[in-house]
Motif scaffolding. Sequence first.
Motif, mmCIF file in Angstrom:
data_model
loop_
_atom_site.group_PDB
_atom_site.id
_atom_site.type_symbol
_atom_site.label_atom_id
_atom_site.label_comp_id
_atom_site.label_asym_id
_atom_site.label_seq_id
_atom_site.Cartn_x
_atom_site.Cartn_y
_atom_site.Cartn_z
ATOM 1 N N ASP A 30 -31.287 -45.988 12.291
ATOM 2 C CA ASP A 30 -30.822 -44.885 11.451
ATOM 3 C C ASP A 30 -30.862 -43.546 12.172
ATOM 4 O O ASP A 30 -29.917 -42.760 12.107
ATOM 5 C CB ASP A 30 -31.669 -44.821 10.176
ATOM 6 N N ARG A 31 -31.968 -43.261 12.881
ATOM 7 C CA ARG A 31 -32.190 -41.943 13.488
ATOM 8 C C ARG A 31 -31.714 -41.812 14.923
ATOM 9 O O ARG A 31 -31.150 -40.794 15.302
ATOM 10 C CB ARG A 31 -33.692 -41.646 13.519
ATOM 11 N N CYS A 32 -32.003 -42.796 15.729
ATOM 12 C CA CYS A 32 -31.818 -42.677 17.175
ATOM 13 C C CYS A 32 -30.514 -43.299 17.674
ATOM 14 O O CYS A 32 -29.854 -42.730 18.543
ATOM 15 C CB CYS A 32 -32.991 -43.325 17.903
ATOM 16 N N PHE A 33 -30.180 -44.447 17.159
ATOM 17 C CA PHE A 33 -29.011 -45.164 17.661
ATOM 18 C C PHE A 33 -27.718 -44.367 17.549
ATOM 19 O O PHE A 33 -26.911 -44.365 18.479
ATOM 20 C CB PHE A 33 -28.884 -46.526 16.951
ATOM 21 N N PRO A 34 -27.472 -43.616 16.466
ATOM 22 C CA PRO A 34 -26.188 -42.914 16.324
ATOM 23 C C PRO A 34 -26.033 -41.653 17.196
ATOM 24 O O PRO A 34 -25.084 -40.918 17.022
ATOM 25 C CB PRO A 34 -26.148 -42.519 14.839
ATOM 26 N N THR A 35 -26.939 -41.407 18.137
ATOM 27 C CA THR A 35 -26.913 -40.149 18.903
ATOM 28 C C THR A 35 -26.131 -40.227 20.216
ATOM 29 O O THR A 35 -26.109 -39.255 20.972
ATOM 30 C CB THR A 35 -28.345 -39.675 19.210
ATOM 31 N N TYR A 56 -25.769 -49.220 22.900
ATOM 32 C CA TYR A 56 -26.004 -47.842 22.467
ATOM 33 C C TYR A 56 -24.822 -46.950 22.836
ATOM 34 O O TYR A 56 -24.270 -46.245 21.996
ATOM 35 C CB TYR A 56 -27.304 -47.325 23.086
ATOM 36 N N ARG A 57 -24.430 -46.981 24.097
ATOM 37 C CA ARG A 57 -23.332 -46.110 24.558
ATOM 38 C C ARG A 57 -22.031 -46.434 23.825
ATOM 39 O O ARG A 57 -21.240 -45.549 23.538
ATOM 40 C CB ARG A 57 -23.131 -46.261 26.070
ATOM 41 N N ASN A 58 -21.791 -47.721 23.532
ATOM 42 C CA ASN A 58 -20.564 -48.144 22.849
ATOM 43 C C ASN A 58 -20.691 -48.112 21.334
ATOM 44 O O ASN A 58 -19.741 -48.459 20.634
ATOM 45 C CB ASN A 58 -20.180 -49.556 23.296
ATOM 46 N N GLN A 59 -21.895 -47.763 20.866
ATOM 47 C CA GLN A 59 -22.182 -47.747 19.426
ATOM 48 C C GLN A 59 -21.856 -49.074 18.769
ATOM 49 O O GLN A 59 -21.294 -49.145 17.686
ATOM 50 C CB GLN A 59 -21.475 -46.572 18.739
ATOM 51 N N ASP A 60 -22.255 -50.143 19.448
ATOM 52 C CA ASP A 60 -22.063 -51.502 18.960
ATOM 53 C C ASP A 60 -23.318 -51.922 18.195
ATOM 54 O O ASP A 60 -24.261 -52.488 18.762
ATOM 55 C CB ASP A 60 -21.784 -52.434 20.140
ATOM 56 N N LEU A 61 -23.336 -51.619 16.918
ATOM 57 C CA LEU A 61 -24.507 -51.863 16.081
ATOM 58 C C LEU A 61 -24.845 -53.350 15.995
ATOM 59 O O LEU A 61 -26.019 -53.727 16.025
ATOM 60 C CB LEU A 61 -24.273 -51.283 14.688
ATOM 61 N N ALA A 62 -23.849 -54.206 15.912
ATOM 62 C CA ALA A 62 -24.101 -55.649 15.825
ATOM 63 C C ALA A 62 -24.811 -56.151 17.079
ATOM 64 O O ALA A 62 -25.769 -56.937 16.992
ATOM 65 C CB ALA A 62 -22.792 -56.403 15.609
ATOM 66 N N ALA A 104 -26.632 -54.321 19.192
ATOM 67 C CA ALA A 104 -27.973 -53.731 19.208
ATOM 68 C C ALA A 104 -28.901 -54.490 18.265
ATOM 69 O O ALA A 104 -30.051 -54.783 18.622
ATOM 70 C CB ALA A 104 -27.910 -52.257 18.831
ATOM 71 N N ASP A 105 -28.416 -54.828 17.091
ATOM 72 C CA ASP A 105 -29.228 -55.552 16.128
ATOM 73 C C ASP A 105 -29.686 -56.891 16.695
ATOM 74 O O ASP A 105 -30.843 -57.287 16.516
ATOM 75 C CB ASP A 105 -28.445 -55.761 14.832
ATOM 76 N N ARG A 106 -28.815 -57.589 17.423
ATOM 77 C CA ARG A 106 -29.176 -58.870 18.041
ATOM 78 C C ARG A 106 -30.191 -58.692 19.170
ATOM 79 O O ARG A 106 -31.006 -59.582 19.417
ATOM 80 C CB ARG A 106 -27.930 -59.562 18.605
ATOM 81 N N LEU A 107 -30.128 -57.564 19.873
ATOM 82 C CA LEU A 107 -30.989 -57.334 21.035
ATOM 83 C C LEU A 107 -32.347 -56.736 20.684
ATOM 84 O O LEU A 107 -33.254 -56.721 21.525
ATOM 85 C CB LEU A 107 -30.271 -56.423 22.034
ATOM 86 N N LEU A 108 -32.495 -56.223 19.479
ATOM 87 C CA LEU A 108 -33.755 -55.622 19.050
ATOM 88 C C LEU A 108 -34.561 -56.615 18.221
ATOM 89 O O LEU A 108 -34.029 -57.250 17.308
ATOM 90 C CB LEU A 108 -33.488 -54.365 18.217
ATOM 91 N N ARG A 119 -30.167 -53.618 29.975
ATOM 92 C CA ARG A 119 -28.806 -53.143 30.290
ATOM 93 C C ARG A 119 -27.857 -53.377 29.113
ATOM 94 O O ARG A 119 -27.046 -52.520 28.774
ATOM 95 C CB ARG A 119 -28.248 -53.855 31.521
ATOM 96 N N ALA A 120 -27.965 -54.539 28.499
ATOM 97 C CA ALA A 120 -27.096 -54.855 27.355
ATOM 98 C C ALA A 120 -27.383 -53.922 26.178
ATOM 99 O O ALA A 120 -26.447 -53.476 25.493
ATOM 100 C CB ALA A 120 -27.283 -56.312 26.938
ATOM 101 N N LEU A 121 -28.649 -53.600 25.954
ATOM 102 C CA LEU A 121 -28.982 -52.679 24.864
ATOM 103 C C LEU A 121 -28.459 -51.277 25.151
ATOM 104 O O LEU A 121 -27.916 -50.615 24.259
ATOM 105 C CB LEU A 121 -30.489 -52.652 24.621
#
Length: 110
Positions: A47-52, A14-20, A22-26, A8-10
């Motif tokens: 690079d490819r999927c997250f910014p969509t 993704y929806r909020n485009q919170d890269l920091a 996402a990086d912690r959760l991956l 859920r957090a990931l």
Amino acid sequence: MSNTEVVRALLAAYRNQDLAAADRLLAPDLAFTSPQDDHIDKAAYLDRCFPTADRFVSQEILRLADVGDDEVLLLYEYELHSGDRYRNAEHITVRDGRVAEVWVFFGGRV
């Protein structure tokens, strides 16, 4: 966090485009597979999927369930700006509080 809470957090990152977040959760050794991507690593995913996320008007979790010690199944529905709605399913492996593997199965229009 439980495995489903990690997922859920990931999704929220993704929806909020919170890269920091996402990086912690991956996990560093993430393997992401979809019909368009074959076992890409974390850098390629980010690079490819997250910014969509801007393609979607909405994304709703329909089912989210633990199915093993480190496995989660996710079913979600999303709406595109065109008004079309789709469903996808994902099999996600969570290890040590981080998403380590994702298999995305594209569904059809709803």
